[in-house]
Design an enzyme around this catalytic site. Structure first.
Site, PDB file in Angstrom:
ATOM      1  N   ASP A   1      10.780  11.315  -5.615  1.00  0.00           N
ATOM      2  CA  ASP A   1      10.391  10.659  -4.368  1.00  0.00           C
ATOM      3  C   ASP A   1      11.176   9.362  -4.177  1.00  0.00           C
ATOM      4  OD1 ASP A   1       8.975  10.334  -1.970  1.00  0.00           O
ATOM      5  OD2 ASP A   1       7.402   9.163  -2.959  1.00  0.00           O
TER       6      ASP A   1
ATOM      7  N   GLU B   1       0.891  -1.156   0.000  1.00  0.00           N
ATOM      8  CA  GLU B   1       0.000   0.000   0.000  1.00  0.00           C
ATOM      9  C   GLU B   1       0.925   1.199   0.000  1.00  0.00           C
ATOM     10  OE1 GLU B   1      -3.681   1.421  -0.046  1.00  0.00           O
ATOM     11  OE2 GLU B   1      -3.609  -0.569   0.858  1.00  0.00           O
TER      12      GLU B   1
HETATM   13  P1  ADP Z   1       5.249   3.798  -2.149  1.00  0.00           P
HETATM   14  O1  ADP Z   1       4.370   4.962  -2.229  1.00  0.00           O
HETATM   15  O2  ADP Z   1       5.745   3.521  -0.764  1.00  0.00           O
HETATM   16  O3  ADP Z   1       6.306   3.823  -3.172  1.00  0.00           O
HETATM   17  P2  ADP Z   1       3.971   1.811  -3.764  1.00  0.00           P
HETATM   18  O4  ADP Z   1       2.530   2.005  -4.007  1.00  0.00           O
HETATM   19  O5  ADP Z   1       4.896   2.168  -4.859  1.00  0.00           O
HETATM   20  O6  ADP Z   1       4.333   2.563  -2.449  1.00  0.00           O
HETATM   21  O7  ADP Z   1       4.236   0.324  -3.392  1.00  0.00           O
HETATM   22  C1  ADP Z   1       3.979  -0.225  -2.126  1.00  0.00           C
HETATM   23  C2  ADP Z   1       4.832  -1.456  -1.983  1.00  0.00           C
HETATM   24  O8  ADP Z   1       4.462  -2.406  -2.996  1.00  0.00           O
HETATM   25  C3  ADP Z   1       6.319  -1.182  -2.241  1.00  0.00           C
HETATM   26  O9  ADP Z   1       6.992  -0.786  -1.078  1.00  0.00           O
HETATM   27  C4  ADP Z   1       6.815  -2.501  -2.762  1.00  0.00           C
HETATM   28  O10 ADP Z   1       7.214  -3.353  -1.707  1.00  0.00           O
HETATM   29  C5  ADP Z   1       5.594  -3.098  -3.456  1.00  0.00           C
HETATM   30  N1  ADP Z   1       5.720  -2.907  -4.908  1.00  0.00           N
HETATM   31  C6  ADP Z   1       5.562  -1.770  -5.616  1.00  0.00           C
HETATM   32  N2  ADP Z   1       5.800  -1.965  -6.926  1.00  0.00           N
HETATM   33  C7  ADP Z   1       6.118  -3.270  -7.065  1.00  0.00           C
HETATM   34  C8  ADP Z   1       6.521  -4.109  -8.180  1.00  0.00           C
HETATM   35  N3  ADP Z   1       6.615  -3.621  -9.419  1.00  0.00           N
HETATM   36  N4  ADP Z   1       6.825  -5.391  -7.926  1.00  0.00           N
HETATM   37  C9  ADP Z   1       6.739  -5.866  -6.676  1.00  0.00           C
HETATM   38  N5  ADP Z   1       6.396  -5.165  -5.592  1.00  0.00           N
HETATM   39  C10 ADP Z   1       6.088  -3.875  -5.770  1.00  0.00           C
END
Ligand code: ADP
Ligand code: MG
Length: 294
Positions: free
Chosen positions: A126, A12
């Site tokens: 970010d 999330e």
């Molecule tokens: P943030 O705003 O913290 O960047 P994201 O919405 O990008 O949050 O993602 C939340 C979490 O989902 C990330 O911390 C990561 O662990 C996981 N995540 C994001 N993108 C991917 C991806 N392409 N593959 C696997 N896990 C992902």
């Protein structure tokens, strides 16, 4: 959307919820990011949609690939390459110590990804360990490139999350409106130190004032000579004249060339901060495994 079978939720974040999913025909595993919108009724702003679609062209081994953008029912879902874990989880799993060769190769991957995006005029804005993903083969990949421009820099948009200031440069903390590639180079410096320290953040500030104070206590408060434009920042305010602490005392395990690179990234004046291309040529990387370079 019917092309994908949703598997478990993996995270999330600032912009939405991330799910692991499988393409029903090709069986390919992807990450689906469903974007939350500030105003659901308005739908997806066309400017944001245009920005996001351009990101599909950003193809590099150190950038998490955006395969597709699905837009329906006023909702936006981005289909990304799936990566096994993020750098934050990696830190948690290695119990306070990251091997120095791993630090070097992760840092090189980070700079390679930054150099590629910056050369295409795309900023991240970010960068933080949660946005650095690690593939099965141990490659570091940058996630969420360009999203800040499409959706706005994460502020307290959704009450549930706290937006971290730990990787923000002093110019942005002082309200600079003109963003350029130097914003990401500061974050890269903070992440470099954090990796070298086994996952301990370098500057874990609790609010804007505390963040600036921590920066100036470490690097010394800038003056007319070191940052001539500081007083022109929209939210400039006076700080005591702290003097710099040697970086060796906060990154004891980093080699002297590594520390020198770090010093070049953690420069308060944005125009004097080292760029990704220069950083990749730094002697810290002289003994890197040739297979890590493209
Ligand atoms: P943030 O705003 O913290 O960047 P994201 O919405 O990008 O949050 O993602 C939340 C979490 O989902 C990330 O911390 C990561 O662990 C996981 N995540 C994001 N993108 C991917 C991806 N392409 N593959 C696997 N896990 C992902
Ligand atoms: Mg992210």
């Amino acid at each position: 959307m019917q092309k994908y079978e949703k598997l478990e939720k993996v995270g999330e974040g600032t912009y939405g919820t991330v799910f692991k999913a499988k393409h029903k025909e090709t069986k390919e595993i992807v990450a689906l990011k469903r974007v939350r919108l500030d105003d659901e009724d308005e739908g997806v702003p066309s400017s944001a949609l245009r920005e996001i679609c351009l990101l599909k062209e950003l193809k590099h081994k150190n950038i998490v690939r955006l395969y597709d953008v699905l837009h329906s029912d006023r909702r936006l879902t981005m289909v990304f390459e799936f990566c096994d874990q993020d750098l934050k989880k990696y830190f948690d799993s290695c119990k306070g110590k990251v091997d120095s060769n791993t630090v070097k190769s992760f840092m090189f991957h980070l700079l390679q990804g930054l150099q590629f995006c910056h050369s295409h005029n795309v900023l991240h804005r970010d960068l933080k360990p949660q946005n650095l993903l690690i593939s099965k083969s141990g490659e570091l990949k940058l996630a969420d490139f360009g999203l800040a421009r499409a959706f706005g820099l994460p502020k307290e948009r959704f009450s549930a999350e706290v937006v971290t200031l730990w990787y923000r440069p002093p110019d942005v903390l002082m309200g600079a409106k003109m963003y350029d590639t130097s914003i990401d180079m500061w974050s890269a410096g903070c992440i470099f130190a954090e990796m070298a320290n086994g996952g301990r953040p370098l500057l874990p500030g609790s609010d804007v004032d505390d963040q600036l104070r921590r920066i100036f206590k470490l690097l010394g408060t800038p003056n007319e000579l070191t940052w001539p434009d500081m007083k022109k920042m929209p939210e400039y305010r006076d700080f005591p004249a702290f003097s710099a602490i040697p970086l060796a005392s906060v990154t004891p395990t980093l080699s002297s060339s590594g520390r020198e690179l770090l010093q070049n990234l953690l420069v308060c004046a944005p125009s004097r901060r080292m760029c990704a291309e220069k950083a990749m040529q730094h002697c810290y990387f002289d003994d890197i495994d040739p297979s890590i370079r493209v």
